[in-house]
Design a protein around this motif. Structure first.
Motif, PDB file in Angstrom:
ATOM      1  N   GLY A  30       0.779  -1.226   0.000  1.00 50.02           N
ATOM      2  CA  GLY A  30       0.000   0.000   0.000  1.00 50.02           C
ATOM      3  C   GLY A  30       0.811   1.275   0.000  1.00 50.02           C
ATOM      4  N   GLN A  31       2.131   1.170   0.064  1.00 48.42           N
ATOM      5  CA  GLN A  31       3.021   2.326   0.124  1.00 48.42           C
ATOM      6  C   GLN A  31       3.575   2.604  -1.276  1.00 48.42           C
ATOM      7  N   ALA A  32       3.496   3.845  -1.730  1.00 54.52           N
ATOM      8  CA  ALA A  32       4.030   4.200  -3.049  1.00 54.52           C
ATOM      9  C   ALA A  32       5.556   4.172  -3.030  1.00 54.52           C
ATOM     10  N   MET A  33       6.142   3.559  -4.060  1.00 59.51           N
ATOM     11  CA  MET A  33       7.600   3.455  -4.157  1.00 59.51           C
ATOM     12  C   MET A  33       8.011   3.723  -5.600  1.00 59.51           C
ATOM     13  N   THR A  34       9.299   4.008  -5.763  1.00 63.59           N
ATOM     14  CA  THR A  34       9.837   4.231  -7.096  1.00 63.59           C
ATOM     15  C   THR A  34      11.010   3.301  -7.346  1.00 63.59           C
ATOM     16  N   GLY A  35      10.998   2.657  -8.503  1.00 68.03           N
ATOM     17  CA  GLY A  35      12.131   1.857  -8.946  1.00 68.03           C
ATOM     18  C   GLY A  35      12.623   2.421 -10.254  1.00 68.03           C
ATOM     19  N   ARG A  36      13.467   1.686 -10.927  1.00 64.82           N
ATOM     20  CA  ARG A  36      13.974   2.124 -12.233  1.00 64.82           C
ATOM     21  C   ARG A  36      13.758   1.016 -13.242  1.00 64.82           C
ATOM     22  N   GLU A  37      13.582   1.418 -14.477  1.00 61.29           N
ATOM     23  CA  GLU A  37      13.451   0.475 -15.577  1.00 61.29           C
ATOM     24  C   GLU A  37      14.646  -0.492 -15.528  1.00 61.29           C
ATOM     25  N   GLY A  38      14.378  -1.781 -15.633  1.00 60.11           N
ATOM     26  CA  GLY A  38      15.443  -2.788 -15.577  1.00 60.11           C
ATOM     27  C   GLY A  38      15.648  -3.378 -14.199  1.00 60.11           C
ATOM     28  N   ASP A  39      15.057  -2.770 -13.165  1.00 60.60           N
ATOM     29  CA  ASP A  39      15.117  -3.345 -11.820  1.00 60.60           C
ATOM     30  C   ASP A  39      14.289  -4.616 -11.767  1.00 60.60           C
ATOM     31  N   THR A  40      14.690  -5.549 -10.923  1.00 61.77           N
ATOM     32  CA  THR A  40      13.752  -6.585 -10.529  1.00 61.77           C
ATOM     33  C   THR A  40      12.924  -5.992  -9.384  1.00 61.77           C
ATOM     34  N   ILE A  41      11.836  -6.666  -9.049  1.00 61.45           N
ATOM     35  CA  ILE A  41      11.017  -6.171  -7.944  1.00 61.45           C
ATOM     36  C   ILE A  41      11.844  -6.121  -6.660  1.00 61.45           C
ATOM     37  N   ALA A  42      12.592  -7.195  -6.389  1.00 58.35           N
ATOM     38  CA  ALA A  42      13.373  -7.259  -5.151  1.00 58.35           C
ATOM     39  C   ALA A  42      14.472  -6.204  -5.127  1.00 58.35           C
ATOM     40  N   SER A  43      15.126  -5.938  -6.259  1.00 64.41           N
ATOM     41  CA  SER A  43      16.181  -4.924  -6.249  1.00 64.41           C
ATOM     42  C   SER A  43      15.592  -3.533  -6.046  1.00 64.41           C
ATOM     43  N   ALA A  44      14.414  -3.289  -6.601  1.00 62.50           N
ATOM     44  CA  ALA A  44      13.758  -1.995  -6.383  1.00 62.50           C
ATOM     45  C   ALA A  44      13.372  -1.836  -4.914  1.00 62.50           C
ATOM     46  N   LEU A  45      12.870  -2.918  -4.307  1.00 62.32           N
ATOM     47  CA  LEU A  45      12.528  -2.846  -2.883  1.00 62.32           C
ATOM     48  C   LEU A  45      13.780  -2.622  -2.043  1.00 62.32           C
ATOM     49  N   HIS A  46      14.852  -3.326  -2.369  1.00 63.54           N
ATOM     50  CA  HIS A  46      16.105  -3.159  -1.626  1.00 63.54           C
ATOM     51  C   HIS A  46      16.593  -1.709  -1.724  1.00 63.54           C
ATOM     52  N   ALA A  47      16.518  -1.140  -2.928  1.00 64.47           N
ATOM     53  CA  ALA A  47      16.943   0.252  -3.116  1.00 64.47           C
ATOM     54  C   ALA A  47      16.087   1.216  -2.291  1.00 64.47           C
ATOM     55  N   ASN A  48      14.868   0.791  -1.961  1.00 67.83           N
ATOM     56  CA  ASN A  48      13.973   1.613  -1.141  1.00 67.83           C
ATOM     57  C   ASN A  48      14.089   1.280   0.344  1.00 67.83           C
ATOM     58  N   GLY A  49      15.055   0.424   0.706  1.00 67.25           N
ATOM     59  CA  GLY A  49      15.283   0.111   2.113  1.00 67.25           C
ATOM     60  C   GLY A  49      14.429  -1.010   2.655  1.00 67.25           C
ATOM     61  N   ILE A  50      13.723  -1.728   1.794  1.00 64.05           N
ATOM     62  CA  ILE A  50      12.872  -2.832   2.246  1.00 64.05           C
ATOM     63  C   ILE A  50      13.699  -4.111   2.287  1.00 64.05           C
ATOM     64  N   LYS A  51      13.864  -4.678   3.460  1.00 63.32           N
ATOM     65  CA  LYS A  51      14.697  -5.882   3.616  1.00 63.32           C
ATOM     66  C   LYS A  51      13.857  -7.137   3.833  1.00 63.32           C
ATOM     67  N   CYS A  88      13.063 -11.740  -7.141  1.00 63.40           N
ATOM     68  CA  CYS A  88      14.456 -11.443  -7.520  1.00 63.40           C
ATOM     69  C   CYS A  88      14.681 -11.619  -9.010  1.00 63.40           C
ATOM     70  N   THR A  89      13.778 -12.298  -9.695  1.00 63.14           N
ATOM     71  CA  THR A  89      13.949 -12.504 -11.134  1.00 63.14           C
ATOM     72  C   THR A  89      12.836 -11.859 -11.957  1.00 63.14           C
ATOM     73  N   GLU A  90      11.801 -11.348 -11.296  1.00 59.21           N
ATOM     74  CA  GLU A  90      10.672 -10.725 -11.996  1.00 59.21           C
ATOM     75  C   GLU A  90      10.955  -9.233 -12.180  1.00 59.21           C
ATOM     76  N   LEU A  91      10.932  -8.780 -13.425  1.00 60.55           N
ATOM     77  CA  LEU A  91      11.209  -7.367 -13.681  1.00 60.55           C
ATOM     78  C   LEU A  91      10.075  -6.481 -13.205  1.00 60.55           C
ATOM     79  N   LEU A  92      10.439  -5.339 -12.683  1.00 56.57           N
ATOM     80  CA  LEU A  92       9.481  -4.341 -12.215  1.00 56.57           C
ATOM     81  C   LEU A  92       8.775  -3.697 -13.399  1.00 56.57           C
ATOM     82  N   ARG A  93       7.459  -3.497 -13.258  1.00 52.95           N
ATOM     83  CA  ARG A  93       6.679  -2.773 -14.257  1.00 52.95           C
ATOM     84  C   ARG A  93       5.920  -1.650 -13.543  1.00 52.95           C
ATOM     85  N   ALA A  94       5.657  -0.597 -14.261  1.00 58.11           N
ATOM     86  CA  ALA A  94       4.927   0.530 -13.677  1.00 58.11           C
ATOM     87  C   ALA A  94       3.554   0.069 -13.206  1.00 58.11           C
ATOM     88  N   GLY A  95       3.149   0.526 -12.032  1.00 58.15           N
ATOM     89  CA  GLY A  95       1.820   0.240 -11.515  1.00 58.15           C
ATOM     90  C   GLY A  95       1.673  -1.092 -10.818  1.00 58.15           C
TER      91      GLY A  95
END
Ligand code: FES
Length: 110
Positions: A30-51, A88-95
């Motif tokens: 439920g929390q809005a976050m930002t990743g970058r194109e080419g991130d996996t979901i887990a790498s985007a979460l890690h970059a946002n401090g989610i462990k 860790c292997t699923e690429l992040l998509r907008a939304g």
């Protein structure tokens, strides 16, 4: 949208060129976050401090980013309503709607 205050992303590297990658917004529990194109979901979460990405279905212990190559199942999450997605292997998509996978419905074995 502003990036998270827990921004842990590596912005430059002496050998790798990350280039300019488009920001992608998604939600995590439920929390809005930002990743970058080419991130996996887990790498985007890690970059946002989610462990903590989920909890073990029997013990309830927290689980997180571990092998990063799709072998250990430590990063299973609910993505767009689908359970057991290896983030860790699923690429992040907008939304995307990403949720922590809990032990809901499992017997309490602790
Ligand atoms: S971190 Fe091991 S399968 Fe994703």
């Amino acid at each position: 949208m502003a990036e998270s205050q827990f921004h842990l992303r590596i912005e430059s590297h002496p050998i790798l060129d990350f280039g300019d990658r488009e920001p992608l917004t998604f939600t995590f529990d439920g929390q809005a976050m930002t990743g970058r194109e080419g991130d996996t979901i887990a790498s985007a979460l890690h970059a946002n401090g989610i462990k903590v990405l989920g909890y073990h279905f029997k013990t309830g212990r927290p689980r997180g980013y571990y092998c990063a190559i799709g072998n250990c199942s430590s990063c299973l999450m609910i993505v767009d309503g689908k359970a057991n997605v290896r983030t860790c292997t699923e690429l992040l998509r907008a939304g995307m709607v990403v949720e922590t996978q809990t032990d809901r419905g499992m017997p309490d074995v602790l």
